[in-house]
Design a protein around this motif. Structure first.
Motif, PDB file in Angstrom:
ATOM      1  N   TYR A 197       0.821  -1.206   0.000  1.00 53.86           N
ATOM      2  CA  TYR A 197       0.000   0.000   0.000  1.00 53.86           C
ATOM      3  C   TYR A 197       0.860   1.263   0.000  1.00 53.86           C
ATOM      4  O   TYR A 197       0.664   2.169  -0.816  1.00 53.86           O
ATOM      5  CB  TYR A 197      -0.927   0.011   1.221  1.00 53.86           C
ATOM      6  N   PRO A 235      -7.415  -0.031  -6.605  1.00 55.23           N
ATOM      7  CA  PRO A 235      -7.076  -1.460  -6.649  1.00 55.23           C
ATOM      8  C   PRO A 235      -5.881  -1.765  -7.550  1.00 55.23           C
ATOM      9  O   PRO A 235      -5.010  -2.571  -7.197  1.00 55.23           O
ATOM     10  CB  PRO A 235      -8.364  -2.101  -7.191  1.00 55.23           C
ATOM     11  N   THR A 236      -5.828  -1.116  -8.722  1.00 49.42           N
ATOM     12  CA  THR A 236      -4.718  -1.360  -9.638  1.00 49.42           C
ATOM     13  C   THR A 236      -3.399  -0.904  -9.024  1.00 49.42           C
ATOM     14  O   THR A 236      -2.379  -1.617  -9.098  1.00 49.42           O
ATOM     15  CB  THR A 236      -4.941  -0.609 -10.967  1.00 49.42           C
ATOM     16  N   PHE A 251      -2.733  -0.561  -5.830  1.00 44.21           N
ATOM     17  CA  PHE A 251      -2.396  -1.438  -4.707  1.00 44.21           C
ATOM     18  C   PHE A 251      -1.742  -2.728  -5.204  1.00 44.21           C
ATOM     19  O   PHE A 251      -0.737  -3.182  -4.637  1.00 44.21           O
ATOM     20  CB  PHE A 251      -3.642  -1.771  -3.895  1.00 44.21           C
ATOM     21  N   LEU A 252      -2.285  -3.316  -6.261  1.00 51.91           N
ATOM     22  CA  LEU A 252      -1.671  -4.523  -6.819  1.00 51.91           C
ATOM     23  C   LEU A 252      -0.261  -4.235  -7.334  1.00 51.91           C
ATOM     24  O   LEU A 252       0.651  -5.049  -7.170  1.00 51.91           O
ATOM     25  CB  LEU A 252      -2.545  -5.085  -7.947  1.00 51.91           C
TER      26      LEU A 252
END
Length: 225
Positions: free
Chosen positions: A151, A180-181, A183-184
């Motif tokens: 994160y 989300p992208t 974080f990945l």
């Protein structure tokens, strides 16, 4: 995201990136060695082994193992510290090579860059200290390390790439829309940081990765080679 990661891996092996890579590795190793020697000297001073040389040997072995684990977790804060020193240089190399059709990014003022880097580094140190404490809980440490650093590293490196083209408030809003992208992508950086020796190149990989990701998320594709 996968294409951006492979592009970043390819970038850090190019000749024009090697000077930055060697500077980053040299500074990282130097800082870790200084921390290691300081901690070892402090422990030797703190513990009085008296006439029991076997105790000194046992303490040296145990503290050596502990220091190896601790310094392994310090790699993330160290890479965060040097990110601010090399972000603009690395980002500029990536932008000129892959996106010459786009307007160049704007380098941040040195003072603003250093203050932001210092604040981020302190946060990462806090997260990794928690991870170090969680070593007592089997299996939890790795998860905490990856999620926490995923994160934080994803947030910091993406915003560093984005603020070269927009105000920080807009960069944060853009990060929120693609949370989300990003974080990945941060998890990918976290995995990179977790690999010994390889993680010395983490600032280069993370910066190049997020420059590519930022460009893709804002609709800009690399120029044909």
């Amino acid at each position: 995201m996968i294409a951006a990661a492979f592009a970043a891996l390819s970038d850090i092996l190019r000749p024009e990136f090697r000077a930055v890579l060697w500077k980053s590795i040299g500074l990282t190793i130097a800082l870790l060695v200084v921390v290691w020697l300081a901690l070892e000297s402090f422990l030797v001073w703190l513990v009085d082994t008296g006439s029991w040389p076997w105790l000194a040997t046992a303490i040296a072995i145990l503290t050596g193992i502990g220091l190896l684990i601790g310094l392994g977790l310090l790699v993330a804060p160290v890479t965060a510290l040097f990110a601010g020193l090399f972000t603009d240089e690395i980002a500029g190399l990536v932008e000129r090579r892959h996106y010459p059709q786009d307007p160049p990014g704007r380098d941040l003022p040195l003072g603003q860059s250093l203050l932001g880097t210092l604040a981020f580094t302190l946060v990462v140190i806090g997260v990794n200290l928690v991870c170090l404490i969680l070593l007592l809980v089997p299996g939890v440490n790795l998860v905490a390390f990856l999620i926490g650093n995923g994160y934080l590293l994803g947030r910091e490196y993406f915003e560093a790439a984005a603020v070269r083209f927009r105000p920080r408030e807009e960069a944060r809003a853009l990060r929120g829309r693609h949370g989300p992208t990003i974080f990945l992508a941060g998890l990918v950086i976290g995995l990179f940081v977790a690999i010994p020796i390889v993680n010395l190149a983490a600032p280069l990989f993370a910066t190049a990765f997020m420059v590519h990701l930022h460009k893709r998320l804002t609709g800009s594709l690399p120029a044909a080679s």
